[in-house]
Structures are given as C-alpha cells and as structure tokens.
Design a protein around this motif. Structure first.
Motif, PDB file in Angstrom:
ATOM      1  N   THR A 244       0.847  -1.077  -0.094  1.00  0.00           N
ATOM      2  CA  THR A 244      -0.078  -0.091  -0.016  1.00  0.00           C
ATOM      3  C   THR A 244       0.931   1.208   0.117  1.00  0.00           C
ATOM      4  N   VAL A 245       0.668   2.282  -0.838  1.00  0.00           N
ATOM      5  CA  VAL A 245       1.249   3.542  -0.841  1.00  0.00           C
ATOM      6  C   VAL A 245       0.126   4.378  -0.875  1.00  0.00           C
ATOM      7  N   TRP A 246       0.499   5.585   0.001  1.00  0.00           N
ATOM      8  CA  TRP A 246      -0.624   6.639   0.065  1.00  0.00           C
ATOM      9  C   TRP A 246       0.295   7.824  -0.448  1.00  0.00           C
ATOM     10  N   GLY A 251       4.453  13.621  -1.497  1.00  0.00           N
ATOM     11  CA  GLY A 251       5.094  12.828  -1.978  1.00  0.00           C
ATOM     12  C   GLY A 251       4.261  11.496  -1.734  1.00  0.00           C
ATOM     13  N   TYR A 252       5.003  10.292  -2.057  1.00  0.00           N
ATOM     14  CA  TYR A 252       4.469   9.127  -1.692  1.00  0.00           C
ATOM     15  C   TYR A 252       5.031   8.400  -0.373  1.00  0.00           C
ATOM     16  N   ARG A 253       4.031   7.976   0.591  1.00  0.00           N
ATOM     17  CA  ARG A 253       4.434   7.598   1.753  1.00  0.00           C
ATOM     18  C   ARG A 253       3.852   6.089   1.919  1.00  0.00           C
ATOM     19  N   PRO A 254       4.902   5.046   2.174  1.00  0.00           N
ATOM     20  CA  PRO A 254       6.469   5.262   2.269  1.00  0.00           C
ATOM     21  C   PRO A 254       7.001   5.400   0.841  1.00  0.00           C
ATOM     22  N   ALA A 255       8.155   6.225   0.854  1.00  0.00           N
ATOM     23  CA  ALA A 255       8.733   6.416  -0.444  1.00  0.00           C
ATOM     24  C   ALA A 255       9.361   5.005  -1.083  1.00  0.00           C
ATOM     25  N   PHE A 269      -2.775   2.162  -4.416  1.00  0.00           N
ATOM     26  CA  PHE A 269      -2.605   3.593  -4.405  1.00  0.00           C
ATOM     27  C   PHE A 269      -3.608   4.163  -3.771  1.00  0.00           C
ATOM     28  N   LYS A 270      -3.547   4.750  -2.402  1.00  0.00           N
ATOM     29  CA  LYS A 270      -4.727   5.484  -1.693  1.00  0.00           C
ATOM     30  C   LYS A 270      -4.312   6.954  -2.101  1.00  0.00           C
ATOM     31  N   LEU A 271      -5.290   7.709  -2.052  1.00  0.00           N
ATOM     32  CA  LEU A 271      -5.172   9.245  -2.351  1.00  0.00           C
ATOM     33  C   LEU A 271      -5.483   9.993  -0.994  1.00  0.00           C
ATOM     34  N   VAL A 272      -4.394  10.659  -0.504  1.00  0.00           N
ATOM     35  CA  VAL A 272      -4.883  11.291   0.669  1.00  0.00           C
ATOM     36  C   VAL A 272      -5.139  12.805   0.303  1.00  0.00           C
ATOM     37  N   ASP A 273      -4.247  13.510  -0.337  1.00  0.00           N
ATOM     38  CA  ASP A 273      -4.568  14.927  -0.999  1.00  0.00           C
ATOM     39  C   ASP A 273      -4.433  14.694  -2.535  1.00  0.00           C
ATOM     40  N   ARG A 274      -5.417  15.810  -2.977  1.00  0.00           N
ATOM     41  CA  ARG A 274      -5.420  16.125  -4.525  1.00  0.00           C
ATOM     42  C   ARG A 274      -4.252  16.982  -4.793  1.00  0.00           C
ATOM     43  N   GLY A 275      -3.374  16.844  -5.916  1.00  0.00           N
ATOM     44  CA  GLY A 275      -2.421  17.353  -6.497  1.00  0.00           C
ATOM     45  C   GLY A 275      -1.427  16.536  -7.299  1.00  0.00           C
ATOM     46  N   CYS A 276      -0.375  16.921  -7.514  1.00  0.00           N
ATOM     47  CA  CYS A 276       0.463  16.251  -8.539  1.00  0.00           C
ATOM     48  C   CYS A 276       0.489  14.828  -8.323  1.00  0.00           C
ATOM     49  N   PRO A 290      -7.532   7.299  -6.741  1.00  0.00           N
ATOM     50  CA  PRO A 290      -7.011   5.843  -6.262  1.00  0.00           C
ATOM     51  C   PRO A 290      -7.128   4.725  -7.187  1.00  0.00           C
ATOM     52  N   ALA A 291      -6.354   3.821  -7.175  1.00  0.00           N
ATOM     53  CA  ALA A 291      -6.361   2.772  -8.149  1.00  0.00           C
ATOM     54  C   ALA A 291      -5.486   1.707  -7.431  1.00  0.00           C
ATOM     55  N   THR A 292      -5.577   0.611  -7.999  1.00  0.00           N
ATOM     56  CA  THR A 292      -5.175  -0.595  -7.687  1.00  0.00           C
ATOM     57  C   THR A 292      -4.093  -1.102  -9.039  1.00  0.00           C
ATOM     58  N   VAL A 293      -2.896  -1.227  -8.903  1.00  0.00           N
ATOM     59  CA  VAL A 293      -2.072  -1.717  -9.969  1.00  0.00           C
ATOM     60  C   VAL A 293      -1.359  -3.042  -9.902  1.00  0.00           C
ATOM     61  N   ARG A 294      -1.785  -3.924 -10.569  1.00  0.00           N
ATOM     62  CA  ARG A 294      -1.308  -5.386 -10.530  1.00  0.00           C
ATOM     63  C   ARG A 294      -0.146  -5.661 -11.229  1.00  0.00           C
ATOM     64  N   LEU A 295       1.131  -5.711 -10.777  1.00  0.00           N
ATOM     65  CA  LEU A 295       2.408  -6.121 -11.241  1.00  0.00           C
ATOM     66  C   LEU A 295       2.739  -7.687 -11.662  1.00  0.00           C
ATOM     67  N   PRO A 296       3.076  -8.201 -12.707  1.00  0.00           N
ATOM     68  CA  PRO A 296       3.592  -9.538 -12.823  1.00  0.00           C
ATOM     69  C   PRO A 296       4.717  -9.767 -12.174  1.00  0.00           C
ATOM     70  N   PRO A 297       5.101 -10.851 -11.902  1.00  0.00           N
ATOM     71  CA  PRO A 297       6.669 -11.339 -11.083  1.00  0.00           C
ATOM     72  C   PRO A 297       7.679 -10.332 -11.797  1.00  0.00           C
ATOM     73  N   GLN A 298       8.313  -9.763 -10.948  1.00  0.00           N
ATOM     74  CA  GLN A 298       9.473  -8.862 -11.275  1.00  0.00           C
ATOM     75  C   GLN A 298      10.998  -9.259 -10.876  1.00  0.00           C
TER      76      GLN A 298
END
Length: 319
Positions: A244-246, A251-255, A269-276, A290-298
């Motif tokens: 989970t990323v806020w 910026g993004y937390r945690p970085a 990805f959870k949205l706390v504030d509107r902006g960049c 907010p959205a969820t991105v599913r990544l294949p094995p990296q």
C-alpha cells in the motif's frame, strides 16, 4: 485490459454512477482551477508569462488577456478532443517529459533576455510581434502538465462527450485565470524596475525546476532509491502479495516499499490529498488515483514510479 499488457490497472469506481453533466463538469473545473491556480500549475505554467515581459513591451496589459484567451482556446479544444476520442489523443509520459524539458529551456531563454536589458526603439511597431506571441504562449501551457491538469484531462476522457470534456477543461482555465492575471500584473509592474533582474533570476530557477521535472518524469535522473531509505527485505513466499502506498501533497508514503521478486504484486495507491501525486506514472502509463496496479513477477531491483509532473518519485524494492 488485454492479456499482453504489462500492468493491469483496476480503478475504484462506484457502481451505478451516472455521467456528470457538462454544467457540473464546468463548475468542477472552475473549483479545481481556483485551487490549482495558487499552487503547482501557476508555478509550472505561469513561467511562460515571462516570454511577454521585457523592458520594451512588458507593460501592455492586453498581452495577459491574449495569453489567457490562447490558454482558454487550447484547453477547450483539447477537452473536446479528449471527450470525443478518449485516451487516443492524450500525450504519453515520455512525450510530456520532452515537452517539459523544452518548456523549461524556453523559460530560461526568456529570462536571460530579460536580464540582458538594452535600448529599444520606441516605435508603435515594436510591440506588434508580442500580440501574436501572447496567445501562442497561452495555448502552449497545455503542453506543460501540472497534476491537476492531468486529473482534468482524465475527467474529460472519461466523460465520453466532446461538450462535457470541453466544459471541464474550460472551467479549469476560468478557475486559474485570476492567479495568472495577478502574476501577469506583477510581472508588468517590475518589468521596468530594478526588480526585473530579480524576476529574471526567479524565472531561471523556475526553468531549471521545469527541466528537472521533465528529466525525472522521463526516468533520465533519479533511477535508484537512496540507500538510507531502503526497507527491510520482504519475507520469502510464493503467493501474490499486496503493498500500500499513500499519495500525499508532500510525496508518496512510504517512499520505498519492499516486495518479493519473482511473485505477482498488487500495489494499492490510496489518495490522501489532491495534487501532483494524484496521477502516477508507472511502467510508461498514467494512472489516476485511487487505483490498484497489479504487477507481474518482477526481477530483483528497484521499480521507480513518479507523479504526473515528475516532482515526486517512489520505489518498489524487489528482493
């Protein structure tokens, strides 16, 4: 989403939601513009006003009006095209990165010209070229993205209507107009004073910042996370994992988040504030939060993502 896509994206949408009317989108665009006009958009796009300011013609108040008219025309046209054709007409992140670098360099050139003050002929024809340059510079602001601009573009795309898309983007320009008009007034006031040199220095700094943002958005700088911020290695396992990323204004937390290499991962990805940070660029595509991105094995290593303006970055450390 086709099976061949590298990343699967799942947006959170309310079931049964109805398309918003053009009037509602116009009002929402004005509200977004009033907020953005005092923040990142003025900083990123307002620097182009420096192209209208010099010691010869910079005090003409009509130039700012022409600048805003060109801005309104380009945004309204873009909104109509986005509503009609969808994401097919939107610029990919790499193209926006190149345009950001070019815009930053252009601002630097304007600022250097302002600093190199010289004698100018006091003829009526001397100011004529700026009349044509003002609307062109205003129209060019559509090519210099800010976080809220990208959000409004995605709203125009999702509207599915050229009228609604144009209304959203036109409302955004109307909302930002007071801030741009105020900036233009300040620049006109200082254009023939000693403060013009200070304005030139500030503009150079803004140009360098824009170039840096473009380089960051394109992934040409800042490719690895700082060693001090690396998280503990992820626990071993073979199943799918979730991190989970806020997204905040700072910026993004945690970085940096840890994940296992060789296993699928869902990034929430959870949205706390509107902006960049409300738009994230990951894997060469833009995602509205907010959205969820599913990544294949990296493989092992760091996967970098960045906000839509290239200002804030985050990393997923696969180990």
């Amino acid at each position: 989403m086709e099976s061949g896509d590298r990343y699967a994206i799942r947006h959170r949408v309310q079931s049964g939601a109805r398309p918003l009317s053009a009037l509602t989108l116009l009002a929402g665009g004005v509200a977004a513009g009033l907020v953005a006009g005092t923040a990142s958009c003025t900083a990123a796009q307002g620097s182009l006003l420096m192209g209208l300011v010099d010691h010869c013609h910079g005090r003409d108040p009509a130039l700012v009006g022409w600048f805003l008219a060109g801005r309104l025309a380009s945004y309204t046209t873009a909104g109509a095209l986005l509503g009609l054709l969808g994401s097919a007409v939107s610029l990919p992140p790499a193209a926006r990165a190149v345009l950001l670098v070019a815009a930053g360099l252009t601002v630097i050139v304007f600022a250097v010209r302002l600093l190199r003050r010289g004698h100018c002929a006091a003829t009526p024809e001397a100011g004529a070229p700026s009349r044509y340059k003002a609307p062109l510079l205003g129209a060019a602001t559509i090519l210099v993205p800010c976080g809220v601009t990208l959000g409004m573009e995605m709203i125009a795309i999702s509207s599915g209507s050229p009228v609604a898309g144009a209304a959203a983007m036109a409302g955004f320009v109307l909302g930002t107009a007071p801030a741009f008009a105020l900036l233009g007034y300040v620049l006109r006031r200082v254009s023939r004073t000693r403060l013009a040199r200070l304005a030139g220095v500030v503009a150079i700094a803004a140009g360098l910042w824009t170039v840096g943002a473009g380089l960051s958005l394109g992934g040409w700088i800042g490719g690895t996370p700082p060693a001090a911020s690396r998280p503990s290695p992820a626990a071993p396992g073979s199943g799918e994992q979730t991190v989970t990323v806020w997204a905040t204004r700072e910026g993004y937390r945690p970085a940096v988040v840890a994940a296992r290499a060789g296993a699928p991962v869902e990034v929430v990805f959870k949205l706390v504030d509107r902006g960049c940070t409300g738009t994230v660029t990951i894997g060469g595509r833009d995602v509205a939060l907010p959205a969820t991105v599913r990544l294949p094995p990296q493989p092992k290593g760091a996967l970098r993502y960045v906000c839509g303006m290239g200002m804030y970055t985050g990393f997923i450390d696969f180990s």
